[in-house]
Scaffold this active site. Structure first.
Site, PDB file in Angstrom:
ATOM      1  N   THR A 146       0.849  -1.194   0.000  1.00  0.00           N
ATOM      2  CA  THR A 146       0.000   0.000   0.000  1.00  0.00           C
ATOM      3  C   THR A 146       0.882   1.240   0.000  1.00  0.00           C
ATOM      4  O   THR A 146       1.640   1.453   0.942  1.00  0.00           O
ATOM      5  CB  THR A 146      -0.921  -0.007   1.234  1.00  0.00           C
ATOM      6  OG1 THR A 146      -1.711  -1.186   1.144  1.00  0.00           O
ATOM      7  CG2 THR A 146      -1.831   1.197   1.261  1.00  0.00           C
ATOM      8  N   GLU A 168      -3.676  -4.865  -3.052  1.00  0.00           N
ATOM      9  CA  GLU A 168      -4.304  -6.043  -2.438  1.00  0.00           C
ATOM     10  C   GLU A 168      -5.478  -5.602  -1.576  1.00  0.00           C
ATOM     11  O   GLU A 168      -5.471  -4.510  -1.031  1.00  0.00           O
ATOM     12  CB  GLU A 168      -3.280  -6.834  -1.623  1.00  0.00           C
ATOM     13  CG  GLU A 168      -2.519  -6.043  -0.560  1.00  0.00           C
ATOM     14  CD  GLU A 168      -3.233  -5.916   0.747  1.00  0.00           C
ATOM     15  OE1 GLU A 168      -4.159  -6.706   0.985  1.00  0.00           O
ATOM     16  OE2 GLU A 168      -2.887  -5.004   1.526  1.00  0.00           O
ATOM     17  N   PHE A 169      -6.467  -6.501  -1.469  1.00  0.00           N
ATOM     18  CA  PHE A 169      -7.621  -6.226  -0.609  1.00  0.00           C
ATOM     19  C   PHE A 169      -7.834  -7.396   0.357  1.00  0.00           C
ATOM     20  O   PHE A 169      -8.955  -7.788   0.634  1.00  0.00           O
ATOM     21  CB  PHE A 169      -8.874  -5.992  -1.462  1.00  0.00           C
ATOM     22  CG  PHE A 169      -8.736  -4.832  -2.413  1.00  0.00           C
ATOM     23  CD1 PHE A 169      -8.886  -3.529  -1.963  1.00  0.00           C
ATOM     24  CD2 PHE A 169      -8.422  -5.038  -3.756  1.00  0.00           C
ATOM     25  CE1 PHE A 169      -8.738  -2.449  -2.829  1.00  0.00           C
ATOM     26  CE2 PHE A 169      -8.269  -3.975  -4.629  1.00  0.00           C
ATOM     27  CZ  PHE A 169      -8.429  -2.676  -4.164  1.00  0.00           C
ATOM     28  N   LEU A 170      -6.716  -7.984   0.785  1.00  0.00           N
ATOM     29  CA  LEU A 170      -6.798  -9.193   1.617  1.00  0.00           C
ATOM     30  C   LEU A 170      -7.094  -8.838   3.066  1.00  0.00           C
ATOM     31  O   LEU A 170      -6.460  -7.944   3.624  1.00  0.00           O
ATOM     32  CB  LEU A 170      -5.462  -9.951   1.564  1.00  0.00           C
ATOM     33  CG  LEU A 170      -4.902 -10.254   0.180  1.00  0.00           C
ATOM     34  CD1 LEU A 170      -3.511 -10.864   0.300  1.00  0.00           C
ATOM     35  CD2 LEU A 170      -5.840 -11.192  -0.570  1.00  0.00           C
ATOM     36  N   ARG A 171      -8.046  -9.547   3.654  1.00  0.00           N
ATOM     37  CA  ARG A 171      -8.304  -9.356   5.080  1.00  0.00           C
ATOM     38  C   ARG A 171      -7.543 -10.395   5.863  1.00  0.00           C
ATOM     39  O   ARG A 171      -7.541 -11.578   5.488  1.00  0.00           O
ATOM     40  CB  ARG A 171      -9.800  -9.534   5.381  1.00  0.00           C
ATOM     41  CG  ARG A 171     -10.653  -8.384   4.939  1.00  0.00           C
ATOM     42  CD  ARG A 171     -12.101  -8.776   4.949  1.00  0.00           C
ATOM     43  NE  ARG A 171     -12.323  -9.932   4.071  1.00  0.00           N
ATOM     44  CZ  ARG A 171     -13.487 -10.558   3.925  1.00  0.00           C
ATOM     45  NH1 ARG A 171     -14.523 -10.164   4.630  1.00  0.00           N
ATOM     46  NH2 ARG A 171     -13.619 -11.579   3.110  1.00  0.00           N
ATOM     47  N   LEU A 190     -21.056  -2.675   9.143  1.00  0.00           N
ATOM     48  CA  LEU A 190     -21.920  -1.846   9.998  1.00  0.00           C
ATOM     49  C   LEU A 190     -22.017  -2.484  11.381  1.00  0.00           C
ATOM     50  O   LEU A 190     -23.037  -2.397  12.032  1.00  0.00           O
ATOM     51  CB  LEU A 190     -23.320  -1.709   9.382  1.00  0.00           C
ATOM     52  CG  LEU A 190     -23.473  -0.727   8.216  1.00  0.00           C
ATOM     53  CD1 LEU A 190     -24.928  -0.647   7.776  1.00  0.00           C
ATOM     54  CD2 LEU A 190     -22.964   0.668   8.569  1.00  0.00           C
ATOM     55  N   GLY A 214     -18.917  -1.301  17.600  1.00  0.00           N
ATOM     56  CA  GLY A 214     -18.045  -1.975  18.566  1.00  0.00           C
ATOM     57  C   GLY A 214     -17.050  -1.010  19.161  1.00  0.00           C
ATOM     58  O   GLY A 214     -17.389   0.152  19.460  1.00  0.00           O
ATOM     59  N   CYS A 256      -3.877  -2.122   8.856  1.00  0.00           N
ATOM     60  CA  CYS A 256      -4.291  -1.440   7.621  1.00  0.00           C
ATOM     61  C   CYS A 256      -5.104  -0.176   7.865  1.00  0.00           C
ATOM     62  O   CYS A 256      -4.643   0.913   7.531  1.00  0.00           O
ATOM     63  CB  CYS A 256      -5.060  -2.400   6.738  1.00  0.00           C
ATOM     64  SG  CYS A 256      -3.968  -3.609   6.006  1.00  0.00           S
ATOM     65  N   LYS A 310      -3.507   2.895   9.911  1.00  0.00           N
ATOM     66  CA  LYS A 310      -2.304   3.413   9.245  1.00  0.00           C
ATOM     67  C   LYS A 310      -2.632   3.973   7.853  1.00  0.00           C
ATOM     68  O   LYS A 310      -2.176   5.049   7.476  1.00  0.00           O
ATOM     69  CB  LYS A 310      -1.294   2.262   9.169  1.00  0.00           C
ATOM     70  CG  LYS A 310      -0.238   2.343   8.105  1.00  0.00           C
ATOM     71  CD  LYS A 310       0.667   1.129   8.146  1.00  0.00           C
ATOM     72  CE  LYS A 310       0.330   0.067   7.131  1.00  0.00           C
ATOM     73  NZ  LYS A 310       0.685   0.279   5.756  1.00  0.00           N
TER      74      LYS A 310
HETATM   75  C1  UDX Z   1      -8.594  -4.554   5.865  1.00  0.00           C
HETATM   76  C2  UDX Z   1      -9.387  -4.550   4.548  1.00  0.00           C
HETATM   77  O1  UDX Z   1     -10.661  -5.184   4.762  1.00  0.00           O
HETATM   78  C3  UDX Z   1      -8.606  -5.229   3.456  1.00  0.00           C
HETATM   79  O2  UDX Z   1      -9.342  -5.160   2.232  1.00  0.00           O
HETATM   80  C4  UDX Z   1      -7.256  -4.509   3.322  1.00  0.00           C
HETATM   81  O3  UDX Z   1      -6.493  -5.050   2.311  1.00  0.00           O
HETATM   82  C5  UDX Z   1      -6.520  -4.565   4.636  1.00  0.00           C
HETATM   83  O4  UDX Z   1      -7.321  -3.970   5.650  1.00  0.00           O
HETATM   84  P1  UDX Z   1      -8.127  -6.265   7.846  1.00  0.00           P
HETATM   85  O5  UDX Z   1      -7.462  -5.124   8.523  1.00  0.00           O
HETATM   86  O6  UDX Z   1      -7.439  -7.572   7.811  1.00  0.00           O
HETATM   87  O7  UDX Z   1      -8.448  -5.890   6.314  1.00  0.00           O
HETATM   88  O8  UDX Z   1      -9.525  -6.548   8.573  1.00  0.00           O
HETATM   89  P2  UDX Z   1     -11.064  -6.181   8.410  1.00  0.00           P
HETATM   90  O9  UDX Z   1     -11.823  -7.437   8.470  1.00  0.00           O
HETATM   91  O10 UDX Z   1     -11.319  -5.308   7.268  1.00  0.00           O
HETATM   92  O11 UDX Z   1     -11.333  -5.404   9.793  1.00  0.00           O
HETATM   93  C6  UDX Z   1     -10.602  -4.231  10.140  1.00  0.00           C
HETATM   94  C7  UDX Z   1     -11.021  -3.720  11.497  1.00  0.00           C
HETATM   95  O12 UDX Z   1     -12.345  -3.190  11.461  1.00  0.00           O
HETATM   96  C8  UDX Z   1     -11.044  -4.760  12.619  1.00  0.00           C
HETATM   97  O13 UDX Z   1     -10.491  -4.190  13.784  1.00  0.00           O
HETATM   98  C9  UDX Z   1     -12.506  -5.070  12.821  1.00  0.00           C
HETATM   99  O14 UDX Z   1     -12.805  -5.478  14.137  1.00  0.00           O
HETATM  100  C10 UDX Z   1     -13.120  -3.718  12.517  1.00  0.00           C
HETATM  101  N1  UDX Z   1     -14.523  -3.804  12.068  1.00  0.00           N
HETATM  102  C11 UDX Z   1     -14.823  -4.382  10.866  1.00  0.00           C
HETATM  103  C12 UDX Z   1     -15.543  -3.253  12.840  1.00  0.00           C
HETATM  104  O15 UDX Z   1     -15.301  -2.710  13.926  1.00  0.00           O
HETATM  105  N2  UDX Z   1     -16.829  -3.306  12.372  1.00  0.00           N
HETATM  106  C13 UDX Z   1     -17.151  -3.882  11.189  1.00  0.00           C
HETATM  107  O16 UDX Z   1     -18.330  -3.872  10.831  1.00  0.00           O
HETATM  108  C14 UDX Z   1     -16.113  -4.440  10.412  1.00  0.00           C
END
Ligand code: UDX
Length: 433
Positions: free
Chosen positions: A121, A151-154, A250, A253, A260, A263
């Site tokens: 990124t 990338e859009f990997l979670r 949505l 929490g 990601c 930052k």
């Molecule tokens: C994210 C993006 O989804 C991904 O596409 C990108 O490449 C990297 O960043 P990631 O950080 O692994 O991925 O996790 P993600 O599942 O997106 O959740 C990020 C944060 O948001 C977590 O702390 C999660 O708990 C929080 N979250 C997510 C919420 O608080 N509420 C939600 O509805 C969804």
């Protein structure tokens, strides 16, 4: 195809393992010798479901190797993925020194056509700067292309996200590069969005920032629900049925964490500022995210009346389930704040104990949620691991000193917890007291 992936962190490892699974010959590089040694011994340095099996299988079948020898690997490959870290500097900007150094090495050793794919990124215009740097340092004037392929990997579902993407974004400015990328991703049968390099870079920033904003939006709504006596879960459901909005992201929490969103949002604010735009909306999303953690601590304080001397049991440390990643995890701020106020902390996380030791001190690690509950004055849910949704609540209640659950992820229904005889405090819903 012969591919080198530079940087064997989350993104690089998943990218390398998945492309080898698709039948390509992969060399994964890292400057960290001990990491490469471990990978060659079959030890995966991160917890990521499905990754270990993929690495083992493809190493055995000879399609995946790990080395520190960047120069030789570049020479041997047609495609080079740049997946090195872009950590934040003190001012929130991304540090691009690793990207720049890889670009210079490519320029120094390349003696045949290379397709250089930027996957880390990075700020908009990095692709063009990489190309400029390679052009300047490559004395032989060898033909090459640079493409942006964000990338859009979670974390926690990265392998599945790679294999079944909603879309693949490719920013490229030559027909040759477009064809190679098309062939490379053909086995995935996913829509490929071809665009210019700068737009591809902004798609990445905009997507992450939009999702972060969506989370902060629902957390703001949760606060309003608390004040109005409404239920944020019902509100999110009602909103989510509108196809233009959608129910995902949505979940109210304690806000977003991980390496990601926090930052990348900060970096995008800096990038916009540099370009001359004050991104007030994203700044507000970041502020709401931080204040959500404080708001949660206030809830714990209010429920306990006096925090000093109390034993607080914490369920979940990682920033989200199915990962052991502790970077920017809300648990860190929340636990530190409670410790500052004199609480004794007991914790359980299914996989993050080891990695949490870098961030947290003076906490008692427990072997399971029941040990956490024993003699605790409050049980605090920070990460929504599925095993926490299936606890024997009667047993939990009998072990606790005080039947109080404070749930930062809304994993239980207030009605059920009331019936079980708990005091139950969650996010954006009526307290059970
Ligand atoms: C994210 C993006 O989804 C991904 O596409 C990108 O490449 C990297 O960043 P990631 O950080 O692994 O991925 O996790 P993600 O599942 O997106 O959740 C990020 C944060 O948001 C977590 O702390 C999660 O708990 C929080 N979250 C997510 C919420 O608080 N509420 C939600 O509805 C969804």
């Amino acid at each position: 195809m012969k591919i080198t992936v530079v940087g064997s962190g989350y993104v690089g490892l998943v990218t390398g393992a998945c492309f080898s699974e698709l039948g390509n010959d992969l060399i994964c590089i890292d400057i960290d010798e001990s990491k490469i040694r471990k990978l060659n011994d079959g030890i995966i340095p991160i917890y990521e479901p499905g990754l270990e099996e993929l690495v083992k299988k493809n190493r055995k079948e000879g399609r995946l190797t790990f080395t520190t020898d960047l120069k030789k690997s570049i020479k041997d490959s047609e495609i080079v993925f740049i997946c090195v870290g872009t950590p934040p500097k003190d001012n929130g900007e991304a540090d691009l020194s690793h990207v720049e150094s890889v670009a210079r090495t490519i320029a120094e050793v390349m003696d045949s056509y290379k397709l250089i794919v930027e996957k880390s990124t990075v700020p908009v215009e990095t692709g063009n700067k990489v190309a400029k740097s390679i052009r300047a340092y490559n004395t032989e004037k060898v033909d090459f292309d640079v493409v942006s392929n964000p990338e859009f990997l979670r974390e926690g579902s990265a392998v599945n996200d790679f294999m079944h993407p909603d879309r693949i974004v490719v920013g490229c400015e030559s027909e040759k590069a477009r064809k190679i990328m098309e062939n490379l991703y053909a086995p995935l049968n996913a829509p490929i969005i071809f665009t210019d390099i700068k737009s591809a870079e902004i798609i990445k920033h905009a997507s992450n920032s939009f999702l972060a904003t969506k989370i902060s939006f629902i957390n703001a709504i949760a606060n309003i629900c608390e004040l109005a006596g409404a239920d944020v879960e019902n509100v999110a459901e009602g909103m989510g049925f509108d196809k233009r909005i959608g129910r995902s992201f949505l979940n109210a929490g304690i806000g977003y964490g991980g390496f990601c969103f926090p930052k990348d949002a900060e970096a995008f604010i800096r990038i916009s500022e540099k370009l001359g735009y004050d991104f007030r909306l994203l700044k507000a999303a970041q502020e709401i995210n931080q204040s959500q953690r404080k708001h949660f601590v206030r809830k714990i304080e209010k429920a306990l009346w006096v925090v000093k001397g109390k034993t607080i049991g914490i369920l979940g440390l990682a920033f989200k389930p199915n990962t052991d990643d502790m970077r920017y995890a809300p648990s860190i701020d929340i636990i530190k704040e409670l410790q500052k106020e004199g609480a004794e902390i007991k914790v359980y996380d299914p996989v993050a104990h080891e990695r949490s030791k870098e961030f947290l001190k003076d906490i008692k690690y427990c072997a399971n949620p029941y040990e956490v509950a024993e003699n605790s004055d409050a049980l605090v849910i920070i990460t929504e691991w599925s095993e926490f949704k299936e606890l024997d609540l009667r047993k939990i209640k009998s072990l606790m000193r005080n039947p109080l659950i404070i749930d930062g992820r809304n994993i239980y229904s207030p009605k059920k917890l009331k019936k079980e005889g708990f005091m139950y405090i969650s996010i954006g819903r009526m307290d059970v007291i």
